[in-house]
Design a protein around this motif. Structure first.
Motif, PDB file in Angstrom:
ATOM      1  N   GLU A 343      26.672  23.642   2.507  1.00 24.25           N
ATOM      2  CA  GLU A 343      25.413  24.245   2.070  1.00 24.25           C
ATOM      3  C   GLU A 343      25.229  23.990   0.575  1.00 24.25           C
ATOM      4  O   GLU A 343      26.219  23.914  -0.161  1.00 24.25           O
ATOM      5  CB  GLU A 343      25.407  25.747   2.344  1.00 24.25           C
ATOM      6  CG  GLU A 343      25.300  26.100   3.814  1.00 24.25           C
ATOM      7  CD  GLU A 343      25.074  27.577   4.033  1.00 24.25           C
ATOM      8  OE1 GLU A 343      24.127  27.934   4.767  1.00 24.25           O
ATOM      9  OE2 GLU A 343      25.841  28.381   3.456  1.00 24.25           O
ATOM     10  N   ILE A 344      23.992  23.871   0.150  1.00 24.44           N
ATOM     11  CA  ILE A 344      23.737  23.573  -1.259  1.00 24.44           C
ATOM     12  C   ILE A 344      22.918  24.710  -1.885  1.00 24.44           C
ATOM     13  O   ILE A 344      22.197  25.432  -1.180  1.00 24.44           O
ATOM     14  CB  ILE A 344      22.992  22.236  -1.440  1.00 24.44           C
ATOM     15  CG1 ILE A 344      21.610  22.288  -0.773  1.00 24.44           C
ATOM     16  CG2 ILE A 344      23.815  21.087  -0.894  1.00 24.44           C
ATOM     17  CD1 ILE A 344      20.756  21.060  -1.069  1.00 24.44           C
ATOM     18  N   PRO A 345      23.011  24.882  -3.210  1.00 22.24           N
ATOM     19  CA  PRO A 345      22.206  25.920  -3.868  1.00 22.24           C
ATOM     20  C   PRO A 345      20.714  25.678  -3.653  1.00 22.24           C
ATOM     21  O   PRO A 345      20.257  24.521  -3.677  1.00 22.24           O
ATOM     22  CB  PRO A 345      22.590  25.783  -5.347  1.00 22.24           C
ATOM     23  CG  PRO A 345      23.919  25.102  -5.342  1.00 22.24           C
ATOM     24  CD  PRO A 345      23.900  24.185  -4.164  1.00 22.24           C
ATOM     25  N   VAL A 346      19.967  26.733  -3.479  1.00 25.58           N
ATOM     26  CA  VAL A 346      18.537  26.567  -3.211  1.00 25.58           C
ATOM     27  C   VAL A 346      17.813  25.997  -4.426  1.00 25.58           C
ATOM     28  O   VAL A 346      16.694  25.476  -4.295  1.00 25.58           O
ATOM     29  CB  VAL A 346      17.882  27.892  -2.776  1.00 25.58           C
ATOM     30  CG1 VAL A 346      18.463  28.351  -1.450  1.00 25.58           C
ATOM     31  CG2 VAL A 346      18.041  28.970  -3.851  1.00 25.58           C
ATOM     32  N   LEU A 347      18.432  26.049  -5.599  1.00 28.46           N
ATOM     33  CA  LEU A 347      17.816  25.451  -6.774  1.00 28.46           C
ATOM     34  C   LEU A 347      17.712  23.933  -6.655  1.00 28.46           C
ATOM     35  O   LEU A 347      16.908  23.299  -7.355  1.00 28.46           O
ATOM     36  CB  LEU A 347      18.615  25.817  -8.033  1.00 28.46           C
ATOM     37  CG  LEU A 347      18.011  25.439  -9.392  1.00 28.46           C
ATOM     38  CD1 LEU A 347      16.630  26.065  -9.562  1.00 28.46           C
ATOM     39  CD2 LEU A 347      18.922  25.860 -10.535  1.00 28.46           C
ATOM     40  N   GLU A 348      18.524  23.334  -5.776  1.00 24.53           N
ATOM     41  CA  GLU A 348      18.472  21.891  -5.574  1.00 24.53           C
ATOM     42  C   GLU A 348      17.251  21.460  -4.765  1.00 24.53           C
ATOM     43  O   GLU A 348      16.921  20.272  -4.734  1.00 24.53           O
ATOM     44  CB  GLU A 348      19.752  21.402  -4.879  1.00 24.53           C
ATOM     45  CG  GLU A 348      21.018  21.600  -5.688  1.00 24.53           C
ATOM     46  CD  GLU A 348      20.993  20.811  -6.984  1.00 24.53           C
ATOM     47  OE1 GLU A 348      20.462  19.683  -6.995  1.00 24.53           O
ATOM     48  OE2 GLU A 348      21.475  21.341  -8.005  1.00 24.53           O
ATOM     49  N   TYR A 349      16.604  22.383  -4.113  1.00 24.16           N
ATOM     50  CA  TYR A 349      15.440  22.020  -3.303  1.00 24.16           C
ATOM     51  C   TYR A 349      14.209  21.853  -4.189  1.00 24.16           C
ATOM     52  O   TYR A 349      13.949  22.657  -5.096  1.00 24.16           O
ATOM     53  CB  TYR A 349      15.181  23.081  -2.227  1.00 24.16           C
ATOM     54  CG  TYR A 349      16.222  23.079  -1.145  1.00 24.16           C
ATOM     55  CD1 TYR A 349      16.190  22.143  -0.119  1.00 24.16           C
ATOM     56  CD2 TYR A 349      17.261  24.011  -1.157  1.00 24.16           C
ATOM     57  CE1 TYR A 349      17.161  22.137   0.872  1.00 24.16           C
ATOM     58  CE2 TYR A 349      18.236  24.017  -0.169  1.00 24.16           C
ATOM     59  CZ  TYR A 349      18.180  23.068   0.848  1.00 24.16           C
ATOM     60  OH  TYR A 349      19.150  23.053   1.820  1.00 24.16           O
ATOM     61  N   GLN A 350      13.451  20.812  -3.902  1.00 23.45           N
ATOM     62  CA  GLN A 350      12.280  20.505  -4.714  1.00 23.45           C
ATOM     63  C   GLN A 350      11.292  21.675  -4.755  1.00 23.45           C
ATOM     64  O   GLN A 350      10.707  21.983  -5.795  1.00 23.45           O
ATOM     65  CB  GLN A 350      11.586  19.245  -4.167  1.00 23.45           C
ATOM     66  CG  GLN A 350      10.449  18.759  -5.039  1.00 23.45           C
ATOM     67  CD  GLN A 350       9.743  17.571  -4.422  1.00 23.45           C
ATOM     68  OE1 GLN A 350       9.114  17.694  -3.365  1.00 23.45           O
ATOM     69  NE2 GLN A 350       9.844  16.410  -5.061  1.00 23.45           N
ATOM     70  N   THR A 351      11.131  22.335  -3.620  1.00 25.61           N
ATOM     71  CA  THR A 351      10.175  23.446  -3.571  1.00 25.61           C
ATOM     72  C   THR A 351      10.565  24.561  -4.526  1.00 25.61           C
ATOM     73  O   THR A 351       9.710  25.138  -5.211  1.00 25.61           O
ATOM     74  CB  THR A 351      10.085  24.006  -2.142  1.00 25.61           C
ATOM     75  OG1 THR A 351       9.714  22.962  -1.254  1.00 25.61           O
ATOM     76  CG2 THR A 351       9.053  25.113  -2.065  1.00 25.61           C
ATOM     77  N   GLN A 352      11.869  24.873  -4.585  1.00 23.56           N
ATOM     78  CA  GLN A 352      12.322  25.940  -5.483  1.00 23.56           C
ATOM     79  C   GLN A 352      12.102  25.550  -6.943  1.00 23.56           C
ATOM     80  O   GLN A 352      11.689  26.384  -7.764  1.00 23.56           O
ATOM     81  CB  GLN A 352      13.800  26.244  -5.219  1.00 23.56           C
ATOM     82  CG  GLN A 352      14.277  27.581  -5.763  1.00 23.56           C
ATOM     83  CD  GLN A 352      13.850  28.762  -4.899  1.00 23.56           C
ATOM     84  OE1 GLN A 352      12.991  28.631  -4.047  1.00 23.56           O
ATOM     85  NE2 GLN A 352      14.468  29.909  -5.121  1.00 23.56           N
ATOM     86  N   GLN A 353      12.364  24.308  -7.279  1.00 20.18           N
ATOM     87  CA  GLN A 353      12.123  23.838  -8.638  1.00 20.18           C
ATOM     88  C   GLN A 353      10.635  23.879  -8.962  1.00 20.18           C
ATOM     89  O   GLN A 353      10.231  24.281 -10.064  1.00 20.18           O
ATOM     90  CB  GLN A 353      12.670  22.417  -8.799  1.00 20.18           C
ATOM     91  CG  GLN A 353      14.181  22.320  -8.639  1.00 20.18           C
ATOM     92  CD  GLN A 353      14.667  20.881  -8.610  1.00 20.18           C
ATOM     93  OE1 GLN A 353      13.900  19.941  -8.853  1.00 20.18           O
ATOM     94  NE2 GLN A 353      15.947  20.698  -8.308  1.00 20.18           N
ATOM     95  N   TRP A 354       9.817  23.477  -8.013  1.00 23.00           N
ATOM     96  CA  TRP A 354       8.354  23.476  -8.180  1.00 23.00           C
ATOM     97  C   TRP A 354       7.828  24.890  -8.407  1.00 23.00           C
ATOM     98  O   TRP A 354       6.883  25.099  -9.167  1.00 23.00           O
ATOM     99  CB  TRP A 354       7.739  22.839  -6.939  1.00 23.00           C
ATOM    100  CG  TRP A 354       6.249  22.922  -6.829  1.00 23.00           C
ATOM    101  CD1 TRP A 354       5.326  22.181  -7.510  1.00 23.00           C
ATOM    102  CD2 TRP A 354       5.517  23.779  -5.957  1.00 23.00           C
ATOM    103  NE1 TRP A 354       4.057  22.532  -7.123  1.00 23.00           N
ATOM    104  CE2 TRP A 354       4.141  23.508  -6.163  1.00 23.00           C
ATOM    105  CE3 TRP A 354       5.878  24.751  -5.016  1.00 23.00           C
ATOM    106  CZ2 TRP A 354       3.138  24.174  -5.464  1.00 23.00           C
ATOM    107  CZ3 TRP A 354       4.875  25.401  -4.319  1.00 23.00           C
ATOM    108  CH2 TRP A 354       3.528  25.116  -4.545  1.00 23.00           C
ATOM    109  N   ARG A 355       8.488  25.867  -7.773  1.00 22.46           N
ATOM    110  CA  ARG A 355       8.040  27.251  -7.902  1.00 22.46           C
ATOM    111  C   ARG A 355       8.465  27.879  -9.222  1.00 22.46           C
ATOM    112  O   ARG A 355       7.711  28.666  -9.810  1.00 22.46           O
ATOM    113  CB  ARG A 355       8.611  28.095  -6.746  1.00 22.46           C
ATOM    114  CG  ARG A 355       8.144  27.679  -5.383  1.00 22.46           C
ATOM    115  CD  ARG A 355       8.887  28.417  -4.282  1.00 22.46           C
ATOM    116  NE  ARG A 355       8.448  29.800  -4.170  1.00 22.46           N
ATOM    117  CZ  ARG A 355       8.908  30.646  -3.238  1.00 22.46           C
ATOM    118  NH1 ARG A 355       9.860  30.239  -2.383  1.00 22.46           N
ATOM    119  NH2 ARG A 355       8.455  31.871  -3.169  1.00 22.46           N
TER     120      ARG A 355
END
Length: 625
Positions: A343-355
């Motif tokens: 599993e990876i940190p949710v900060l790695e997801y583009q959507t989370q960064q975009w938000r």
């Protein structure tokens, strides 16, 4: 060799304890200590550490997990904490008027602990105190020392039950009686009661009260401030003729006692008039250094700019807290991954960064703007205190008023939206009270309302810009302002002829590119709003109706775009100064570009519409019809 700041003072910037964020911190392309020193300065970092160390070691500020204080107990505790802040003597009287960044820093530190405490302290010292200092004369300066010794406790009473934004319509009266050399302060009915006044509910002993000033013969000289005792400092019982009380529980900030006051023919000495802007002789003759009543009113309401600029700092502090909570959570919370075992940190997801990351950039840009505008306001107030009545001083006041009005709107709305986004980005855990996001949201919410409803304040800014354009059309005047926020408009016909030439995304990663686009957008909106206003007048609308019909689709976006451009312009210049450490230039440049592109993207539909109207023959006329 350690980056600058790393070995300068380990006690000032100690290393973080080891934990789950170590991986991300090790990957950083810059030194967080160097960034902190650049953003805050060593003196302010030491001052912050002094404040937080005092609070951490004082049992009066200890948190009680799970404890739910009654409204009365919370307000009692908040007053005792406010009193303790004065005992620590973090600020001197001189600091209040000579070291504005120290004032701002203390306010933000107290707010990060509890905004009810920060607001109580701020209203007493900066708002009440600065009103006495900037609107009064030497005969009133004895109050300043009493403010800092808490011999008296103050509030700022402008708003009434039925009037807030429309300050000129305030109905409390002050009739002068030359026989006794007194003013008679009177509330004609309960709708004229001073209302929503912070500190007035339980604790204020004195108030700066705005009232319509009448001289013998019945002539009214408009709104003027008076310093009036409303309670006995020893017993806190109301003074004769004053009915004062608390307005009750609010959605947030319940440690602050907001109150009301009704005055029934209360007699106060002639010297109670804060007389820098206008005075009354013992015989009843009105005198003022201002020949224009509008200029006098603007100067006497200058304290509102203090409040609005302070609210900007409060909103930014809330945004910084929320973003810190959400980004750190996102760096440790793991969900899904490339394989079932990873599993990876949710900060790695583009959507989370975009938000989240645009709000991180906004926090940096808005904080720099609020600090710089605070310094501009200090310059203006010093000019008033020195008796400067020059045209530049008057224009500086108008420009600061326009920037503070829209700046307060932009900062409080950005924080409001950012806190909510952070709450949702933390998923179910974001709804837990322990993470403070709910308290931040509730305590930040009134920033959109007090010291002027945001949408009403935006009209102040759009009217300022339209007024400058009208002077250019009528008199050929240049667009010039002391702070240079409007100087680019002097070339607005040429700017409107420019086209966006960037061909790749990589070319946009420079806030200078977006600055050019923003200047075009503001010029376009200014022209369109001006033409819409004239069209309304040609169709038979009076000035009030014409301006009212221009607000939603013209004046409002004009004011917001101008404010976003101004914030971006200052931040862009700040991060591209020669003194910026080379190791920080890349990250600060990316923050500036991210804020610029994110903000401009909100105007994408407007930009497309404007381009279509420019490209299509006759499209402009069809659209106006």
């Amino acid at each position: 060799m350690a980056p600058p700041g790393e070995g300068r003072d380990a006690a000032l910037l100690p290393e973080f304890p080891r934990g789950p964020l170590d991986t991300y911190r090790a990957r950083a392309s810059f030194s967080w200590k160097e960034l902190a020193l650049f953003a805050e300065g060593e003196d302010m970092l030491r001052f912050k550490k002094t404040i937080f160390s005092a609070l951490e070691n004082d049992p009066l500020f200890a948190r009680s997990p799970g404890a739910h204080l009654s409204l009365e107990k919370y307000r009692e505790l908040n007053f005792l904490r406010c009193k303790r802040i004065f005992e620590y003597d973090f600020l001197s009287v001189g600091d209040m008027f000579e070291n504005p960044l120290k004032v701002s820093t203390l306010t933000q530190c107290l707010g990060m602990y509890d905004w009810s405490l920060a607001a109580k302290y701020l209203l007493h010292t900066l708002v009440f105190g600065s009103a006495v200092f900037s609107s009064g004369s030497e005969r009133h300066f004895a109050y300043i020392q009493k403010i800092f010794s808490m011999e008296i406790f103050g509030c700022f009473a402008l708003t009434e039950l039925s009037h807030g934004s429309n300050a000129k319509a305030i109905r409390t009266t002050a009739h002068y009686n030359p026989a006794t050399e007194e003013f008679i302060i009177h509330s004609p009915d309960f709708e004229a009661a001073k209302f929503w006044i912070g500190n007035m509910g339980k604790t204020a002993t004195h108030a700066v009260v705005f009232a319509q000033l009448y001289v013998p013969g019945g002539q009214c000289h408009g709104l003027h401030p008076f310093i009036i005792q409303i309670r006995d400092p020893k017993t806190l019982l109301p003074m004769p003729g004053v009915m004062v009380g608390d307005i009750g529980k609010k959605l947030g900030l319940n440690g602050l006692d907001n109150g009301f006051a009704v005055f029934h023919k209360v007699r106060v000495p002639r010297q109670s008039l804060l007389n820098r802007m206008g005075d009354v002789t013992p015989e009843g003759t009105y005198v003022s250094p201002f020949k224009d009543a509008r200029q006098r009113l603007g100067a006497s309401l200058g304290s509102l700019s203090w409040g609005r600029v302070a609210i900007m700092g409060m909103a930014v502090a809330n945004l910084k807290l929320a973003v810190s909570i959400a980004v750190r959570f996102s760096a440790t919370r793991r969900q899904f991954g490339p394989t079932e075992d990873e599993e990876i940190p949710v900060l790695e997801y583009q959507t989370q960064q975009w938000r989240l990351l645009p709000y991180l950039a906004a926090a940096y840009a808005l904080e720099h703007f609020s600090k710089s505008l605070f310094l501009d306001l200090v310059e203006f107030q010093r000019g008033l205190a020195a008796g400067d009545r020059s045209a530049r001083q008057a224009e500086l006041g108008r420009e600061i008023h326009a920037l503070a009005s829209a700046g307060k709107s932009l900062a409080s709305w950005t924080a409001q939206q950012g806190i909510q986004e952070c709450r949702e980005a933390c998923g179910g855990h974001g709804y837990l009270a322990v993470n403070r996001l709910g308290v931040l949201r509730d305590d930040n919410d009134p920033n959109s309302t007090y010291e002027g409803d945001n949408n009403v304040l935006l009209q102040q800014t759009s009217n300022y810009l339209l007024g400058l354009l009208a002077c250019r059309v009528q008199d050929g005047a240049c667009f010039r302002s002391p702070l240079k926020s409007v100087d680019f408009l002097d070339s607005y016909p040429g700017i409107l002829d420019q086209r966006f030439e960037v061909s790749s995304v990589a070319d946009c990663v420079d806030s200078a590119v977006t600055l050019a686009a923003y200047k075009w957008l503001v010029c376009y909106l200014l022209r369109e709003t001006h033409e819409k206003l004239n069209q309304e007048k040609r169709s038979g609308s009076d000035d009030f109706e014409a301006r009212n019909n221009c607000q939603v689709f013209h004046g409002r976006p004009l004011a917001l775009a101008f404010m976003e451009l101004t914030v971006l312009q200052r931040f862009h210049e700040h991060v591209h100064r020669p003194c910026v450490p080379p190791s920080l230039r890349a990250v600060l440049g990316r923050l500036s570009a991210l804020y610029a592109l994110w903000s401009l993207n909100r105007h994408a539909a407007l930009l497309y519409r404007a381009e279509r109207r420019r490209s299509c023959p006759g499209g402009r006329d069809r659209a106006s019809r």
